[in-house]
Design a protein around this motif. Structure first.
Motif, PDB file in Angstrom:
ATOM      1  N   ILE A   1      -1.442 -23.621  33.572  1.00 42.72           N
ATOM      2  CA  ILE A   1      -1.406 -22.606  34.630  1.00 42.72           C
ATOM      3  C   ILE A   1      -0.905 -21.278  34.060  1.00 42.72           C
ATOM      4  O   ILE A   1      -1.460 -20.207  34.341  1.00 42.72           O
ATOM      5  CB  ILE A   1      -0.513 -23.084  35.792  1.00 42.72           C
ATOM      6  CG1 ILE A   1      -1.135 -24.307  36.476  1.00 42.72           C
ATOM      7  CG2 ILE A   1      -0.305 -21.961  36.804  1.00 42.72           C
ATOM      8  CD1 ILE A   1      -0.244 -24.935  37.527  1.00 42.72           C
TER       9      ILE A   1
ATOM     10  N   GLY B   1      -3.368 -19.320  32.254  1.00 37.59           N
ATOM     11  CA  GLY B   1      -4.476 -18.813  33.042  1.00 37.59           C
ATOM     12  C   GLY B   1      -5.711 -19.696  33.042  1.00 37.59           C
ATOM     13  O   GLY B   1      -6.807 -19.235  33.365  1.00 37.59           O
ATOM     14  N   LEU B   2      -5.554 -20.971  32.698  1.00 34.41           N
ATOM     15  CA  LEU B   2      -6.696 -21.879  32.670  1.00 34.41           C
ATOM     16  C   LEU B   2      -7.114 -22.270  34.084  1.00 34.41           C
ATOM     17  O   LEU B   2      -6.298 -22.328  35.000  1.00 34.41           O
ATOM     18  CB  LEU B   2      -6.353 -23.147  31.883  1.00 34.41           C
ATOM     19  CG  LEU B   2      -6.055 -22.995  30.385  1.00 34.41           C
ATOM     20  CD1 LEU B   2      -5.733 -24.342  29.782  1.00 34.41           C
ATOM     21  CD2 LEU B   2      -7.231 -22.354  29.668  1.00 34.41           C
ATOM     22  N   SER B   3      -8.381 -22.575  34.243  1.00 34.14           N
ATOM     23  CA  SER B   3      -8.874 -23.130  35.495  1.00 34.14           C
ATOM     24  C   SER B   3      -8.472 -24.591  35.593  1.00 34.14           C
ATOM     25  O   SER B   3      -8.015 -25.191  34.616  1.00 34.14           O
ATOM     26  CB  SER B   3     -10.396 -23.014  35.563  1.00 34.14           C
ATOM     27  OG  SER B   3     -10.988 -23.815  34.546  1.00 34.14           O
ATOM     28  N   TYR B   4      -8.648 -25.180  36.785  1.00 34.99           N
ATOM     29  CA  TYR B   4      -8.353 -26.601  36.932  1.00 34.99           C
ATOM     30  C   TYR B   4      -9.202 -27.413  35.962  1.00 34.99           C
ATOM     31  O   TYR B   4      -8.722 -28.389  35.380  1.00 34.99           O
ATOM     32  CB  TYR B   4      -8.618 -27.059  38.368  1.00 34.99           C
ATOM     33  CG  TYR B   4      -7.605 -26.569  39.381  1.00 34.99           C
ATOM     34  CD1 TYR B   4      -6.474 -25.859  38.989  1.00 34.99           C
ATOM     35  CD2 TYR B   4      -7.780 -26.813  40.738  1.00 34.99           C
ATOM     36  CE1 TYR B   4      -5.550 -25.408  39.905  1.00 34.99           C
ATOM     37  CE2 TYR B   4      -6.860 -26.372  41.674  1.00 34.99           C
ATOM     38  CZ  TYR B   4      -5.750 -25.661  41.265  1.00 34.99           C
ATOM     39  OH  TYR B   4      -4.841 -25.228  42.188  1.00 34.99           O
ATOM     40  N   ALA B   5     -10.456 -27.035  35.788  1.00 36.90           N
ATOM     41  CA  ALA B   5     -11.335 -27.753  34.869  1.00 36.90           C
ATOM     42  C   ALA B   5     -10.831 -27.624  33.430  1.00 36.90           C
ATOM     43  O   ALA B   5     -10.894 -28.578  32.648  1.00 36.90           O
ATOM     44  CB  ALA B   5     -12.758 -27.236  34.980  1.00 36.90           C
ATOM     45  N   GLY B   6     -10.344 -26.434  33.076  1.00 37.26           N
ATOM     46  CA  GLY B   6      -9.818 -26.230  31.733  1.00 37.26           C
ATOM     47  C   GLY B   6      -8.580 -27.064  31.470  1.00 37.26           C
ATOM     48  O   GLY B   6      -8.408 -27.630  30.390  1.00 37.26           O
TER      49      GLY B   6
ATOM     50  N   ARG C   1      -9.633 -30.688  31.026  1.00 37.37           N
ATOM     51  CA  ARG C   1     -10.150 -30.964  29.676  1.00 37.37           C
ATOM     52  C   ARG C   1      -9.006 -31.083  28.678  1.00 37.37           C
ATOM     53  O   ARG C   1      -9.045 -31.921  27.773  1.00 37.37           O
ATOM     54  CB  ARG C   1     -11.127 -29.861  29.253  1.00 37.37           C
ATOM     55  CG  ARG C   1     -12.492 -29.952  29.920  1.00 37.37           C
ATOM     56  CD  ARG C   1     -13.493 -29.039  29.250  1.00 37.37           C
ATOM     57  NE  ARG C   1     -13.134 -27.636  29.390  1.00 37.37           N
ATOM     58  CZ  ARG C   1     -13.513 -26.861  30.410  1.00 37.37           C
ATOM     59  NH1 ARG C   1     -14.274 -27.374  31.372  1.00 37.37           N
ATOM     60  NH2 ARG C   1     -13.155 -25.601  30.465  1.00 37.37           N
TER      61      ARG C   1
ATOM     62  N   THR D   1     -11.018 -33.419  36.855  1.00 36.20           N
ATOM     63  CA  THR D   1     -10.602 -32.168  37.498  1.00 36.20           C
ATOM     64  C   THR D   1      -9.989 -32.429  38.862  1.00 36.20           C
ATOM     65  O   THR D   1      -9.029 -31.748  39.275  1.00 36.20           O
ATOM     66  CB  THR D   1     -11.809 -31.223  37.637  1.00 36.20           C
ATOM     67  OG1 THR D   1     -12.371 -30.978  36.348  1.00 36.20           O
ATOM     68  CG2 THR D   1     -11.397 -29.890  38.247  1.00 36.20           C
TER      69      THR D   1
ATOM     70  N   SER E   1      -6.471 -30.951  40.380  1.00 38.44           N
ATOM     71  CA  SER E   1      -6.462 -30.197  41.635  1.00 38.44           C
ATOM     72  C   SER E   1      -5.524 -30.830  42.649  1.00 38.44           C
ATOM     73  O   SER E   1      -4.741 -30.136  43.326  1.00 38.44           O
ATOM     74  CB  SER E   1      -7.887 -30.133  42.200  1.00 38.44           C
ATOM     75  OG  SER E   1      -7.895 -29.519  43.466  1.00 38.44           O
TER      76      SER E   1
ATOM     77  N   PRO F   1      -0.783 -23.304  42.500  1.00 42.31           N
ATOM     78  CA  PRO F   1      -0.698 -22.657  41.185  1.00 42.31           C
ATOM     79  C   PRO F   1       0.514 -21.744  41.029  1.00 42.31           C
ATOM     80  O   PRO F   1       1.084 -21.647  39.943  1.00 42.31           O
ATOM     81  CB  PRO F   1      -2.001 -21.857  41.091  1.00 42.31           C
ATOM     82  CG  PRO F   1      -2.926 -22.507  42.063  1.00 42.31           C
ATOM     83  CD  PRO F   1      -2.073 -23.028  43.174  1.00 42.31           C
TER      84      PRO F   1
END
Length: 244
Positions: free
Chosen positions: A13, A16-21, A24, A30, A34, A43
């Motif tokens: 977080i 700045g990564l997305s939930y998908a990032g 991975r 994912t 979430s 977040p």
């Protein structure tokens, strides 16, 4: 989910990564990430230690925890090996797949069998086996009758894994020596990088020599016969030293 997993979520977080990032990075679905973030402040308010305590409290109140199918059912030895592998840096899902293969009777499973046994998605198994194949822990074979890949682990896999890892270290040594040459062998940077390259090369070659010497302890070598020919992973040439 462990406290270390939650700390890695918080780090994702912050990066700045997305939930998908983040998923991975942790080798998790994912939807799991979430759900974990959503139920623990979102977040902007997610704190790993507080999330871990809250999950433990929910479990004590009777909220059922998701089942973890790590190795063969009821096998605590498999769980211990997985935890050691995770502490050594192996992604958890990759460690689970590796241990399931290690503890299988013939050391062979298809992706479908791994998916069914570990109760995970085919995509998670695909990521894990690709990592294991790439790093020499398992090999991929084609079953012509069933027209599907079979993932195989045998005693020789330990040798191949060491060889692959050592080749990567030798690549780093070669890069250091190239930097030393470009910087000038008499410059401080050149001397520093030359020493680093020489150190990495000599340690790597020592490891290779030791692996070759003790390889007969593996597989067919236990009876004195050599294992798979070493030229499958040819030894890189020695690096010319450009400095002291």
């Amino acid at each position: 989910m462990t406290q270390q997993d939650r700390q890695r979520i918080a780090a994702g977080i912050a990066d700045g990564l997305s939930y998908a990032g983040i998923a991975r990075r942790l080798d998790r679905p994912t939807s799991t990430i979430s759900r974990e973030i959503g139920r623990n402040g979102g977040p902007s308010g997610y704190q790993p230690q507080r999330a871990h305590r809250a999950t433990a409290q929910r479990a004590r109140r009777g909220t059922p925890a998701p089942a973890r199918a790590a190795g063969p059912p009821g096998d605590t030895t498999g769980e211990e090996i997985i935890e050691m592998a995770v502490r050594a840096g192996l992604p958890r899902m990759t460690a689970r797949v590796h241990v399931d293969l290690l503890l299988s009777e013939d050391g062979r499973r298809t992706a479908a069998e791994l998916t069914r046994r570990l109760k995970v998605s085919p995509a998670s198994v695909s990521v894990a086996v690709n990592y294991l194949v790439q790093h020499g822990y398992v090999r991929r074979e084609r079953d012509p009758q069933r027209r599907r890949d079979v993932y195989v682990i045998d005693d020789e896999a330990w040798y191949h894994s060491i060889v692959l890892s050592t080749r990567q270290t030798l690549d780093a040594a070669q890069s250091a020596m190239a930097t030393a040459e470009a910087s000038g062998p008499d410059s401080p940077v050149g001397q520093r990088m030359a020493r680093a390259g020489a150190f990495l090369e000599r340690v790597s070659l020592d490891i290779m020599e030791s692996a070759d010497r003790w390889r007969p302890l593996l597989g067919r070598g236990a009876s004195g016969e050599p294992g798979e020919p070493a030229d499958r992973f040819p030894r890189p040439p020695r690096i010319a030293r450009g400095g002291r």
